[in-house]
Scaffold this active site. Sequence first.
Site, PDB file in Angstrom:
ATOM      1  N   THR A 177       0.896  -1.323  -0.223  1.00  0.00           N
ATOM      2  CA  THR A 177      -0.067   0.317   0.066  1.00  0.00           C
ATOM      3  C   THR A 177       1.163   0.949   0.157  1.00  0.00           C
ATOM      4  OG1 THR A 177      -0.299  -0.187   2.427  1.00  0.00           O
ATOM      5  CG2 THR A 177      -1.887  -0.518   0.889  1.00  0.00           C
ATOM      6  N   SER A 207       7.301   0.122   1.483  1.00  0.00           N
ATOM      7  CA  SER A 207       7.265   0.308   3.677  1.00  0.00           C
ATOM      8  C   SER A 207       5.688   0.271   4.208  1.00  0.00           C
ATOM      9  CB  SER A 207       7.509   1.651   3.385  1.00  0.00           C
ATOM     10  OG  SER A 207       6.821   2.744   2.144  1.00  0.00           O
ATOM     11  N   SER A 208       4.531   0.017   3.227  1.00  0.00           N
ATOM     12  CA  SER A 208       3.871  -0.511   4.216  1.00  0.00           C
ATOM     13  C   SER A 208       2.203  -1.517   3.354  1.00  0.00           C
ATOM     14  CB  SER A 208       3.177   0.881   4.669  1.00  0.00           C
ATOM     15  OG  SER A 208       2.318   0.737   5.602  1.00  0.00           O
ATOM     16  N   SER A 209       1.949  -2.644   4.182  1.00  0.00           N
ATOM     17  CA  SER A 209       1.405  -3.389   3.186  1.00  0.00           C
ATOM     18  C   SER A 209       0.708  -3.440   4.667  1.00  0.00           C
ATOM     19  CB  SER A 209       2.023  -4.544   3.238  1.00  0.00           C
ATOM     20  OG  SER A 209       3.311  -5.334   4.154  1.00  0.00           O
TER      21      SER A 209
END
Length: 370
Positions: free
Chosen positions: A66, A87-89
């Site tokens: 994400t 870096s985000s998921s």
Amino acid sequence: MADSLAEDGTLTEPEWRSAATTVPRELFTGSYFLPVAGSVPTRYRPVREGDPGWLEGVYSDETLITQLDGRIRPDDVTEDAVTGSPSSSSTLPSLVLRMWRQLGAEAGHRVLEIGTGTGYSTALGAHRLGDANLTSIEYDPVVGGAAATALKAAGFAPRLIIGDGLRGDPQGGPYDRLIATCSVRYVPLPWLHQVKPGGKILATLSGWSYANALALLDVTGPGEATGRFLPGYTSFMIARPHDRPPRPTLALLPGEERPSQIDPAKLDDWTGGWIAQLAAPSAERMGAGAEQILWDVSTGSQARTTPNTDGGWTVVQRGPVRLWDRVERAVQQWQTANEPHQERFGITVSAAGQRVWLGAEDGPGWDLPI
């Protein structure tokens, strides 16, 4: 999705099945990135609500990226695909639900979650435990803000904090359980003081070579815990304060040569690579197979292996830390024990340090880099 997870044994408890069937994942992954097959370096294609396959992707048992590079979201992209570092998921649902079960969180437990992320895991926990019993901390204010909006839209209102999850929540403890959806190089000391004795911590230990192992610890006293590593293959993005430092471009330099006593390809094994990381925790691992590279930026130490025509391998080392010597000894100890999976390992945490050991506490062990 819930039916499939029930069939494969992930959802065995009715409380967690209820959470899985109630929480709408699309509220937390309204858009996401998919890697473009065959692209080098990897490029990521944004997928947005209404795009072909969007909802099928949301309800697949897959991790959905994400954010890239700590700032790029799918809705920010105007091109067909972009490069970047995830870096985000939103972690695959089966892993999220399995970890909640492994944590042993039950009604009445107060739980601290490190890493709100999209908020999907937070919503599952809030459904099972109640809003008042769940606190979640997110490091990235943009990610945390989006999660708060999604949680509110889904009808949940747990306590949310924007801050450094490695510091925990000094105002909200003590907690019965702590679960981390990022990996860490060692167990942060504040966690060990904010979870009450008899409580549990579930966290993934990783490092600068990005090898991962999931540990379940029992807190035995303030600042003290003991635990075991769990079966399976769990990995998470490393907490940003624990990530490796920026480094210059690698220049391979000459050094001392000798035959390697182990097959360098053992480092490609899930547990073998983790053993190497334990032995050389400040080193980054690159390469694969017979051609491995270890580089410790802090000391300038290097090690690299190459295959020989006779079927053996040569290692070249330089710098104050003989990285391959350390890795070699650790891998040989693991091989002597018949190369067990991580579930044969344990961890002890005390004022003296944090030590991972093989078999029993008095067995071979390695200190974590606190």
